[in-house]
Design an enzyme around this catalytic site. Structure first.
Site: not given
Ligand code: FAD
Ligand code: A2P
Length: 299
Positions: A79-80, A257, A297, A299
Site C-alpha cells: 500500500y502506498s 499512480c 507506480e 497496480y
Molecule cells: P485479494 O484477496 O488479494 O484479491 C485479489 C484477487 O481477487 C485478484 O488477484 C483477482 O484474482 C481477484 N479479483 C479481483 N477483482 C476481481 C473481479 N472483478 N472478478 C474476479 N476476480 C477478481 N491498494 C489500495 O487500496 N491503496 C493503495 O494505496 C495501494 N497501493 C499499492 C501500491 C503498490 C506498489 C501495489 C503493487 C499495490 C497497491 N495497492 C493499493 C493494491 C493492494 O496491494 C492490493 O492488491 C489490494 O488491496 C487487493 O488486495 P486484497 O488482499 O484485498 O485482495
C-alpha cells in the site's frame, strides 16, 4: 525534520515478513461521501517502534491475518503511504494509508467476494493490531529541489502518495524545505462523491494559490469529446500543449499512480503532442526516466 538527500538515506525493509512490526489502528475514516461507488478508507496506524521510518512516495506491506485458499498464511500486500515522513500527527510515530475495499461478484456463485487484505484494513477498529513490513520503494520519491515543477497523475487510491507530496509542500512547515515550484494534479475518480481528500485538496488550493492546480476527470459524470467517459487521459489530452511545455523544463518531474490501464492513454496523448513538435515520445520518455523525471507506480 532533516531533508534526506542520497539513496543511501532511503529507509528500506526495516521490517520483513518473517518479523513484521505490529502496529495499531488509531483512525479508520471513510473517505467517500454518500452515493459513492464502493468504499475507500483513510487509516492512521501507530508505529510502536521508533526505528520504523519512511519517506513520501514509499509503500509499506501489510500481512492480513488468517490463511489463504491453499491453507498457507497470507502473503503481504503493498500500500502506498499517504502521509509525510512526519505522519498525520506530526510526531513521526504514525503511517497513513488510503485503501479501497476490493469487492466483486464471484464469477460462478455471484456472491460478493471481499479482498483479504483490503477488507482486513477497511474493517479495523481503533486499537486493533496490524502487521506491517517495509518500507519499500526508492523510485517514487519527490525531488529535493524546492523549485521543481511536479506533475501528478492519479486514479482512485493512486492519490495516496500525492496526498503526502502535497502535505509536505503546502501544509507542513520545515526549516530546510519550502516548496516554491508548481504542482499540477490530474485526478480520475468515478463520481464527485468519490473525490478522495476533497477538503484537503481544496485547502491546498487556498494555501498554494497559483502554485497548485488540480484537474478532475469524473468518469461517470463528465464526458470526453467523443461522448465517452471522461478519463484522466482525456484531461491530459485537453491540456497536452501546456503539459508538454512544462515537461520540457529540466526541473519538471512527472509521477503516475493508480490503475495500470491509464498508462496507454497517457502515452497516446503525449505521443500526439510530441509528434506535432517533431519529437519521438517513446525516446523522450526513456530519456526522462533515465534522468529521474518520469515515475510510474501502477497496480
Ligand atoms: P485479494 O484477496 O488479494 O484479491 C485479489 C484477487 O481477487 C485478484 O488477484 C483477482 O484474482 C481477484 N479479483 C479481483 N477483482 C476481481 C473481479 N472483478 N472478478 C474476479 N476476480 C477478481 N491498494 C489500495 O487500496 N491503496 C493503495 O494505496 C495501494 N497501493 C499499492 C501500491 C503498490 C506498489 C501495489 C503493487 C499495490 C497497491 N495497492 C493499493 C493494491 C493492494 O496491494 C492490493 O492488491 C489490494 O488491496 C487487493 O488486495 P486484497 O488482499 O484485498 O485482495
Ligand atoms: P470507471 O470506473 O468509471 O470506468 P476508483 O479506483 O475509485 O474506482 O477510481 C478509478 C477511476 O479510474 C475511475 O474513474 C475509473 O472509471 C477510472 N478508470 C477505469 N479504467 C481506466 C482506464 N483504463 N484509464 C483511465 N481511467 C480508468
Amino acid at each position: 525534520m532533516t531533508q534526506l538527500k542520497t539513496k543511501t538515506d532511503i529507509p528500506v525493509n526495516i521490517y520483513r515478513p518473517k518479523n513484521p512490526l505490529i502496529g495499531r489502528c488509531l483512525v479508520n475514516q471513510k473517505l467517500v461521501q454518500e452515493k459513492a461507488v464502493g468504499d475507500v478508507r483513510h487509516l492512521i496506524l501507530e508505529l510502536p517502534e521508533k526505528d520504523f521510518r519512511y519517506l513520501e512516495g514509499q509503500s509499506i506491506g501489510i500481512i492480513p491475518p488468517g490463511l489463504d485458499g491453499k491453507g498457507k498464511p497470507h502473503k503481504l500486500r503493498l500500500y502506498s503511504i499517504a502521509s509525510t515522513r512526519d505522519g498525520d500527527h506530526g510526531d513521526g510515530r504514525t503511517v497513513s494509508l488510503c485503501v479501497r475495499l476490493l469487492e466483486y461478484p464471484h464469477p460462478e456463485t455471484g456472491k460478493t467476494v471481499y479482498g483479504a487484505c483490503s477488507s482486513h484494513l477497511c474493517n479495523l477498529s481503533p486499537g486493533d493490531p496490524v502487521k506491517i513490513t517495509g518500507p519499500v520503494g526508492t523510485s517514487f520519491l519527490p525531488p529535493d529541489d524546492p523549485n521543481a515543477n511536479i506533475i501528478m497523475m492519479a486514479t482512485g487510491t493512486g492519490i495516496a502518495p500525492f496526498r503526502a507530496f502535497l502535505r509536505r509542500m503546502f501544509d507542513e512547515s520545515h526549516a530546510d524545505y519550502s516548496f516554491n515550484g508548481f504542482a499540477w494534479l490530474f485526478f480520475g475518480i468515478p463520481t464527485t462523491a468519490n473525490i478522495l481528500y476533497k477538503e484537503e485538496l481544496e485547502s491546498c488550493r487556498n494555501v498554494a494559490g497559483d502554485k497548485f492546480r488540480v484537474d478532475y476527470a469524473i468518469s461517470r459524470e463528465q464526458m470526453n469529446i467523443k461522448g465517452g467517459k471522461m478519463y484522466i487521459q482525456d484531461r491530459i489530452a485537453q491540456n497536452a500543449a501546456d503539459l508538454w511545455s512544462l515537461i520540457q523544463r529540466e526541473n519538471t518531474y512527472t509521477y503516475i499512480c493508480g490503475l495500470k490501464g491509464m498508462e496507454g492513454g497517457i502515452d497516446e496523448a503525449l505521443h500526439r503532442v510530441a509528434q506535432q513538435q517533431g519529437v519521438n515520445w517513446a525516446e523522450r520518455q526513456k530519456h526522462l526516466k533515465k534522468a529521474g523525471r518520469w515515475h510510474v507506480e501502477t497496480y
